[in-house]
Write an enzyme that holds these catalytic residues in place. Structure first.
Site, PDB file in Angstrom:
ATOM      1  N   ARG A   1       0.782  -1.238   0.000  1.00 12.12           N
ATOM      2  CA  ARG A   1       0.000   0.000   0.000  1.00 12.12           C
ATOM      3  C   ARG A   1       0.817   1.295   0.000  1.00 12.12           C
ATOM      4  O   ARG A   1       0.237   2.373   0.009  1.00 12.12           O
ATOM      5  CB  ARG A   1      -0.980   0.036   1.192  1.00 12.12           C
ATOM      6  CG  ARG A   1      -1.951  -1.118   1.219  1.00 12.12           C
ATOM      7  CD  ARG A   1      -3.177  -0.795   2.017  1.00 12.12           C
ATOM      8  NE  ARG A   1      -2.885  -0.315   3.355  1.00 12.12           N
ATOM      9  CZ  ARG A   1      -3.809   0.174   4.184  1.00 12.12           C
ATOM     10  NH1 ARG A   1      -5.073   0.239   3.786  1.00 12.12           N
ATOM     11  NH2 ARG A   1      -3.480   0.570   5.382  1.00 12.12           N
ATOM     12  N   ASP A   2       2.135   1.216   0.011  1.00 13.91           N
ATOM     13  CA  ASP A   2       2.918   2.448  -0.070  1.00 13.91           C
ATOM     14  C   ASP A   2       4.184   2.229  -0.890  1.00 13.91           C
ATOM     15  O   ASP A   2       5.279   2.654  -0.506  1.00 13.91           O
ATOM     16  CB  ASP A   2       3.273   2.942   1.338  1.00 13.91           C
ATOM     17  CG  ASP A   2       3.766   4.396   1.325  1.00 13.91           C
ATOM     18  OD1 ASP A   2       3.457   5.109   0.347  1.00 13.91           O
ATOM     19  OD2 ASP A   2       4.437   4.809   2.285  1.00 13.91           O
ATOM     20  N   LEU A   3       4.035   1.563  -2.036  1.00  9.05           N
ATOM     21  CA  LEU A   3       5.182   1.367  -2.913  1.00  9.05           C
ATOM     22  C   LEU A   3       5.505   2.682  -3.616  1.00  9.05           C
ATOM     23  O   LEU A   3       4.641   3.303  -4.240  1.00  9.05           O
ATOM     24  CB  LEU A   3       4.882   0.284  -3.950  1.00  9.05           C
ATOM     25  CG  LEU A   3       4.889  -1.160  -3.423  1.00  9.05           C
ATOM     26  CD1 LEU A   3       4.416  -2.108  -4.500  1.00  9.05           C
ATOM     27  CD2 LEU A   3       6.274  -1.540  -2.925  1.00  9.05           C
TER      28      LEU A   3
END
Length: 985
Positions: A80-82
């Site tokens: 969810r935070d690439l």
């Protein structure tokens, strides 16, 4: 806290070459969470690392990102935070990090951290619009970074936030402007679709599409990535066990600890379950200690050594305790030789008592729960089992979760030695669990009927074999993804485990094979200093890495070991008899050079024995037997000394030396038998020694054997036989002018006379013994001792010395006709003998004490003596005699109107009822004791017994027993008890 716990669990379980590894984690002293991760020094982001690289190299970085996502998604984790800042590159290897916004797939819909988690520039449109993230949301971020890697710039204007939001939601990047093939452009286009359902639905599909679009395909799976799926697959099929142990951990946090046994065959998944509990415990801020037993060459308290090391860090030690730990763990850091002499003189019982007390006090002083994990108890020795049994009883009032594992097919009787500890039996995986684990390793291909049928047929649910089958299939197919597409063989293990080991070994450089074989000869645990001394040239770090990459070795709590005992056994099977013998010889010499000849006696006995050196084996196996005897591992001492006796005939230089050595070893073995009540076996050994000594005409050995036989006869109340033996030994001691032996024999004859009622003769013999003892100025032997037949002062233990002093005191008091003092001294001697588990000896002292108390008409002393006699008979399982003694004690206490003494007696009778399986009556007594106002001295023991019983009795019966007990009067309950014990007797 729940979210943080989830993050701890998630991070701790990730083991993939393209994901940063968490090395350690927990809560610090101020309850703040911490993570210790692998160091990526000066690692650039993926964008910086791509500068100046070819398109093929840049695509290789993208492939590595996707490989990490395959792993994460198969574990049910959404990142969810690439973004570039969270994708670093070091030495060409991609590392994903920062899982602060990550979430398990099944929690994505109700995630409390916010629906729009992530960084705007790399956020998928559906997430930006407030919908929960899915797997293809992470793929959108990969597509955005792939565009940047290939175009050298971000696809939209980052300065205008409003425009950026609009572009993310509605504008497709200009893929046609990229210098790529049409096939690759189509892959990027699909990754960047605005609708989640229009993108690739899995990272595997994206990987395959990229590779098909390349002119020169990249490897989609390496050995390291494959092993990440095999070795770190999620735990399946153990939900019930996890639930029970998690609840036990919560209770331990509240100060109500427990102990558990985890049983199962080799390879069924015991270690994997333990790893899960360890992670859960560390999430809760618990202090986790872990020890493991070994199959060969174990030392006293070997499995407890890591725990003892912790004690030196957690608590200030008294000098004698520091010396005791140093003696048991010679390589412990930071503990000098304080108290070494005092510690060396501790007998086995005192050593165990001090260890238990030290463990209890240390655990009780901790602010957070303690989790102790002891693995492979099927190999553990008896002194360690006894300590575990004692600590498990204390655990109920401590912040302690105690978990031990063992192979029940190798030692099915282990629970009998650990009564009261529940057993969690791990069965092989069910068909559903096999399917779940298969999918965790292979993806959806793992659910195919042909794959599941093969796994079920080949492994029958054994987890170790299951992983090995998948590994073998992957090696055959080329990678995990191809298994579902290949024609599966009828059998995978045609060559058995030998073939599997050979495949592993073939992946290790040939130059590293020899040291691996040596390591297998040493044992499952890898002794790095010892290996370095055997092969000082080899690059040990490289060797460890090669073996770890082949999944032959792994590391646990900074200790290297074979990943499974089956692997070590497989390596050993590759050796010829000559090779194995030579390696054992080499290892034995290396141990002698590095560690000396005393500390590793059991290991040296094993290695010299395997090397065929009978003389050296006999020396070390006898030494190991004496060490086991001193530590209280009596059964192991018997086995060691039996082996030494079988070897001595082949190793002594002449017949006389052979027989003298045999006499010495038989006496030691007899001492070991006496340690656990083997009087008949000890008697047989002493008789054999006497015959051998007579044949040699060796008077000292004859006298020693006669005296030892007298001690055994005396302990068995065979007074006439004992007196005859003591008289014969006295004559020999006088003949060879051994004054110490004379004093001991006179004292023993005094005991016989006293017990047979001839007090005048006893007084005269005591006086003669005392006079000699004072003249020689030394310790001369304990009255009635059946556990020490060696006169060497250096081998006397503290308990024996105390008894010796008490025996001298008893003689002096007898001369003065001080019956009060004699009674107190006999009482003390009885309690010491009881603590040493010499119950026959203890009974004799308590009986003599009782006779004097009755002469003195000392009611309290009479009650105390009867109670101790009851307890002693109870330990010897003579329930009828125990009941008679308790009944006498209770009658005396009621007649003398001594409530406290009555309560103490009722507590003893409750123990008797428990032994008779009269649980309801026992609970009623315990309730009465607990509710009585004068129970202060007995409350803890009564509560412990009641707590144990409540878990074994139906709730309705418990409630009735408590009501009856707390409402009863002393006279009423005493009358009921007297009737019950009278029926028993």
């Amino acid at each position: 806290r729940l979210a943080l716990a989830q993050e701890f669990k998630m991070l701790a379980s990730l083991r993939h070459p393209n994901i940063i590894e968490v090395l350690d984690y927990g809560f610090d002293d101020e309850r703040q969470p911490y993570f210790t991760m692998e160091l990526l020094e000066n690692a650039p982001t993926i964008l910086d690392a791509a500068q100046g690289r070819s398109q093929q190299e840049r695509l290789g970085l993208i492939v590595q990102m996707l490989q990490a996502l395959v792993y994460l998604h198969r574990r049910g984790i959404l990142h969810r935070d690439l973004k570039p800042a969270n994708v670093l590159v070091i030495d060409g290897q991609v590392k994903l990090l920062d899982f602060g916004l990550s979430v398990m797939r099944d929690r994505a819909h109700d995630d409390s951290m916010g629906m729009t988690a992530g960084t705007l520039a790399y956020m998928a449109p559906e997430v930006l619009m407030g919908n929960p993230a899915v797997e293809s949301s992470d793929l959108y971020a990969v597509g955005t970074m792939a565009y940047e890697l290939l175009a050298g710039r971000y696809p939209f204007d980052l300065l205008d936030i409003g425009a950026l939001v609009n572009h993310v939601l509605y504008t497709m990047p200009d893929i046609g402007a990229l210098d790529t093939s049409p096939e690759l452009a189509l892959v990027l286009t699909r990754l960047l679709q605005k609708e989640a359902t229009d993108r690739f639905q899995s990272a595997e599909a994206a990987l395959t599409a990229i590779n098909q679009a390349l002119e020169h395909p990249l490897p989609l799976e390496t050995v390291a990535t494959r092993e990440s799926f095999l070795q770190a697959a999620k735990l399946v099929g153990r939900e019930s066990e996890i639930e029970q142990l998690t609840l036990a951990l919560q209770h331990a946090s509240d100060g109500m600890g427990s102990a558990w046994l985890i049983a199962g065959e080799s390879g069924v998944g015991k270690s994997r379950l333990i790893d899960e509990i360890r992670t859960l415990a560390m999430v809760e801020g618990a202090l986790v200690m872990r020890g493991q037993s070994v199959s060969e060459g174990r030392q006293p308290y070997h499995v407890w050594r890591p725990v003892l090391r912790w004690l030196t860090l957690l608590t200030p030690l008294e000098d004698i305790d520091a010396g005791m730990i140093k003696r048991l763990v010679p390589d412990v850091f930071g503990v000098g030789e304080r108290g070494a002499r005092e510690a060396a003189e501790l007998d086995p019982q005192k050593t165990q008592t001090r260890l238990l007390k030290l463990l209890e006090e240390t655990i009780r002083a901790q602010e957070h729960p303690v989790v102790m994990i002891l693995e492979d108890l099927h190999w553990v020795s008896s002194e360690s089992i006894t300590l575990l049994a004692q600590l498990s009883q204390l655990a109920k009032t401590l912040p302690l979760l105690l978990i031990a594992t063992y192979r029940d097919d190798e030692r099915p009787d282990l629970p009998e030695f650990l009564p009261g500890i529940p057993v969690l039996k791990l069965l092989r995986l069910s068909e559903d669990s096999i399917a779940e684990l298969s999918a965790a390793m292979l993806g959806e291909a793992g659910r195919q009927a042909q794959v599941l049928n093969l796994l079920q047929r080949e492994t029958e649910g054994n987890v170790f074999f299951l992983v090995e089958v998948v590994r073998a299939l992957a090696e055959e197919a080329g990678d995990l993804q191809q298994i579902g597409k290949m024609t599966l063989p009828e059998h995978v293990f045609a060559g058995g485990m030998r073939l599997i080991i050979q495949r592993r070994l073939n992946r290790i450089p040939q130059s590293a094979h020899y040291l691996l074989q040596v390591a297998a000869v040493i044992g499952r645990q890898i002794d790095l200093p010892l290996l370095r001394s055997i092969d000082p040239i080899i690059d040990l770090n490289r060797w460890l890495l090669d073996c770890a990459n082949a999944a032959v070795l792994d590391v646990l709590d900074n200790e290297w070991r074979f990943a499974h005992d089956k692997l070590r056994n497989g390596v050993l099977e590759e050796l010829s008899e000559d090779q194995r013998r030579d390696m054992h010889h080499q290892v034995a010499e290396a141990i002698e050079d590095m560690y000396g000849t005393v500390e590793r006696a059991a290991a040296l006995a094993f290695h010299w024995g395997m090397a065929g050196e009978a003389g050296k084996e006999e020396h070390y196996v006898a030494l190991a037997g004496e060490q086991a005897l001193r530590s209280g591992a009596y059964q192991e001492a018997v086995a060691f000394l039996e082996r030494a006796l079988s070897l001595v005939l082949r190793t002594a230089p002449n017949e006389r030396e052979t027989q003298l050595r045999r006499i010495y070893l038989q006496h030691k073995q007899a001492e070991a038998y006496l340690g656990f009540g083997g009087y008949q076996q000890a008697q047989r050994l002493y008789r054999s020694s006497l015959v051998a000594a007579e044949q040699l005409a060796d008077a000292p050995s004859m006298a020693l054997s006669m005296n030892a036989l007298g001690d055994v006869a005396y302990a068995l109340n065979e007074y006439e036989k004992a007196r005859e033996l003591y008289q014969d030994s006295l004559a020999l001691y006088r003949k060879i002018d051994d004054q110490s032996g004379v004093a001991r024999a006179l004292n023993s004859l005094g005991n016989i006379a006293y017990d047979m009622g001839d007090h005048d003769v006893a007084k005269r013999l005591y006086q003669q013994s005392l006079t000699i003892a004072r003249e020689i100025g030394g310790q001369w032997g304990m009255a009635g001792s059946v556990s020490k037949t060696d006169t060497s002062i250096s081998e006397k233990t503290n308990a024996v010395r105390t008894q010796e002093q008490l025996a001298i005191t008893l003689q002096e008091l007898s001369e003065q006709d001080n019956k009060q003092g004699m009674a107190e001294t006999l009482y003390r001697m009885g309690t010491i003998a009881y603590e040493l588990k010499k119950y026959l000896e203890a009974r004799r002292y308590f009986q003599r004490c009782l006779g004097l108390r009755q002469e003195l008409e000392d009611s309290e002393g009479i009650i105390r003596a009867f109670n101790w006699l009851g307890l002693t008979e109870l330990m010897m399982r003579d329930l009828e005699e125990a009941g008679i003694n308790y009944r006498h004690a209770l009658n005396e206490a009621i007649a003398a109107k001594l409530p406290a003494a009555s309560l103490e007696t009722l507590l003893g009778i409750a123990r008797l009822f428990i032994a008779e399986d009269k649980k309801e009556q026992a609970l009623e007594l315990l309730a009465f004791v607990l509710y009585h106002p004068e129970n202060d001295a007995m409350e803890d023991e009564a509560e412990r017994l009641a707590f144990d019983l409540e878990s074994q009795v139906a709730a309705t019966i418990v409630e009735k027993a408590w009501e009856r007990g707390k409402e009863s009067k002393l006279e009423e309950i005493a009358q009921l008890v007297l009737v019950s014990t009278d029926d028993l007797s």
